[in-house]
Write a protein that holds these residues in place. Structure first.
Motif, PDB file in Angstrom:
ATOM      1  N   THR A 164       9.720  14.712  12.223  1.00 30.23           N
ATOM      2  CA  THR A 164       9.686  13.529  12.964  1.00 30.23           C
ATOM      3  C   THR A 164      11.130  12.952  13.052  1.00 30.23           C
ATOM      4  OG1 THR A 164       7.657  12.578  11.727  1.00 30.23           O
ATOM      5  CG2 THR A 164       9.041  11.044  13.044  1.00 30.23           C
ATOM      6  N   LEU A 165      12.290  13.080  12.157  1.00 28.12           N
ATOM      7  CA  LEU A 165      13.396  12.879  12.509  1.00 28.12           C
ATOM      8  C   LEU A 165      14.158  13.854  13.745  1.00 28.12           C
ATOM      9  CD1 LEU A 165      14.574  12.049   8.650  1.00 28.12           C
ATOM     10  CD2 LEU A 165      14.657  10.483  10.862  1.00 28.12           C
ATOM     11  N   GLY A 166      13.576  15.066  13.627  1.00 27.67           N
ATOM     12  CA  GLY A 166      14.382  16.265  14.514  1.00 27.67           C
ATOM     13  C   GLY A 166      13.822  15.850  15.721  1.00 27.67           C
ATOM     14  N   SER A 167      12.623  15.113  15.934  1.00 29.58           N
ATOM     15  CA  SER A 167      12.283  14.901  17.262  1.00 29.58           C
ATOM     16  C   SER A 167      12.639  13.400  17.849  1.00 29.58           C
ATOM     17  CB  SER A 167      10.458  14.791  17.034  1.00 29.58           C
ATOM     18  OG  SER A 167       9.795  15.890  16.726  1.00 29.58           O
ATOM     19  N   GLY A 168      13.519  13.028  17.131  1.00 31.59           N
ATOM     20  CA  GLY A 168      14.048  11.829  17.651  1.00 31.59           C
ATOM     21  C   GLY A 168      13.339  10.371  17.316  1.00 31.59           C
ATOM     22  N   GLY A 169      12.664  10.287  15.978  1.00 36.75           N
ATOM     23  CA  GLY A 169      12.113   9.337  15.749  1.00 36.75           C
ATOM     24  C   GLY A 169      12.850   8.252  15.501  1.00 36.75           C
ATOM     25  N   THR A 170      12.365   6.914  15.710  1.00 37.09           N
ATOM     26  CA  THR A 170      13.212   5.840  15.748  1.00 37.09           C
ATOM     27  C   THR A 170      12.944   4.710  14.645  1.00 37.09           C
ATOM     28  OG1 THR A 170      12.039   4.571  17.282  1.00 37.09           O
ATOM     29  CG2 THR A 170      13.838   5.662  18.208  1.00 37.09           C
ATOM     30  N   PHE A 171      11.687   5.210  13.866  1.00 37.81           N
ATOM     31  CA  PHE A 171      11.135   4.361  12.731  1.00 37.81           C
ATOM     32  C   PHE A 171      10.338   5.411  11.931  1.00 37.81           C
ATOM     33  CE2 PHE A 171       8.576   2.031   9.806  1.00 37.81           C
ATOM     34  CZ  PHE A 171       9.354   0.796   9.666  1.00 37.81           C
ATOM     35  N   VAL A 172      10.883   5.602  10.745  1.00 32.16           N
ATOM     36  CA  VAL A 172      10.429   6.820   9.903  1.00 32.16           C
ATOM     37  C   VAL A 172      10.158   6.522   8.628  1.00 32.16           C
ATOM     38  CG1 VAL A 172      10.703   9.210   9.095  1.00 32.16           C
ATOM     39  CG2 VAL A 172      11.664   8.498  11.534  1.00 32.16           C
TER      40      VAL A 172
END
Length: 342
Positions: A164-172
């Motif tokens: 998710t972070l690697g895909s550009g997540g803005t709230f994880v």
């Protein structure tokens, strides 16, 4: 339609459908805390849409008295994206599982995250395919014996939040199904975020993968195997809050706070705006049952970023295109450049 003057309760978000999850399934707790969060957020039932794919978690739209779409396997993100783009005024929630979202739906998952539509993804992770009777999933642990891995899983499990972070997540974020009040508060934070929020839930399947997260939820072990993330607070854990985590360069190290040479001032202070540290936290992925010097599993909000949403950018483009007034079909077909052939 609901009475717009009435403050709704969780009961107002409860549908007439009988809940058919297995007794002891973690989904029951998730459903209740979602309804509690809806009421706390003062949402109206006609303002909310739950979209799902296929799987046990994807039955959720039947059990809430809101609009709902029960889609096809892996496509909940695509359906939700189209809905949000067309109706940005609605509160859109995606109910999906580790198999639904990360296997057949993996491509949709990645691109939904990077587009950053303002909707909420509730990802039920039980590390198994439950509805289809116990096949291993993308998040199943190495060695797990299932009907499709009778000699044990040999695939390495997917790290949901690292993806998710690697895909550009803005709230994880990550929560446990047994932490009801904590889960409720995280859902509310996710709903208030402008952009795609992802909340991964470690959720027990008592039939096909019972105890998958017992090491993180058992009363006698939880304090030593998890660390709760609090904004501006040091990373402290342990039954007596006697363990901490500090960074040696970029390497996280567990330290003993009973050691007189170590102070809480030396510890890692959680900052949910720090993406570099969020990525390090996502790699706290050790299995305490198989690794002796393990790092605790983080629970809470890893990362939050303020970034424009897809529907905002789309609306701005449409407004710009319409600023010049109405065009003609001939102008549309011709485009900005034409050639005359002699």
């Amino acid at each position: 339609m609901t009475d717009t003057k009435k403050q709704l309760t969780a009961q107002d978000f409860t549908s007439s459908q009988e809940v058919k999850w297995c007794p002891g399934c973690g989904d029951h707790a998730v459903l209740q805390q979602l309804k509690n969060a809806m009421a706390d957020l003062e949402l109206k039932t006609e303002e909310v849409v739950f979209v799902s794919g296929i799987g046990c978690s994807s039955r959720l739209p039947y059990y809430v008295a809101t609009y709902g779409v029960h889609g096809i396997h892996g496509r909940a993100m695509a359906i939700g994206s189209g809905l949000k783009a067309a109706r940005p005024d609605l509160s859109v929630w995606i109910a999906t599982g580790d198999g639904d979202a990360l296997s057949i739906g993996g491509n949709h998952y990645i691109h939904t995250i990077r587009r950053n539509l303002d909707m909420n993804v509730i990802l039920f992770n039980n590390e198994i395919y439950g509805l289809t009777k116990g096949q291993y999933s993308p998040t199943s642990k190495v060695g797990l014996k299932t009907v499709t891995s009778p000699n044990g899983v040999v695939d390495y499990p997917m790290n949901t939040l690292a993806l998710t972070l690697g895909s550009g997540g803005t709230f994880v974020a990550r929560v446990l199904d047994r932490d009801g009040k904590f889960m409720r508060e995280i859902f509310k934070r996710a709903a208030k975020h402008s952009g795609t929020s992802v909340v991964e839930i470690y959720q027990n399947c008592p039939i096909y993968n019972d105890g998958a997260f017992g090491v993180f939820t058992d009363r006698d072990r939880k304090a030593d195997t998890t660390v709760y993330l609090e904004q501006g607070k040091p990373l402290v854990f342990g039954k007596e809050n006697n363990k901490g985590i500090k960074l040696d360069g970029f390497t996280p190290v567990v330290v003993d706070l009973n050691d007189s040479s170590v102070s809480k001032d030396d510890l890692w202070i959680h900052d949910e705006k720090d993406k570099l540290k969020a990525n390090i936290l996502a790699d706290f992925f050790d299995d305490p049952d198989t690794k002796e010097d393990y790092l605790p599993r983080p629970i809470g909000i890893f990362y939050v970023e303020d970034r424009f949403t897809y529907e905002e950018a789309l609306d701005a483009q449409i407004a710009q295109a319409q600023a010049g007034g109405e065009g003609t079909i001939e102008e549309l077909l011709a485009g900005p450049s034409t050639w005359t052939i002699k």
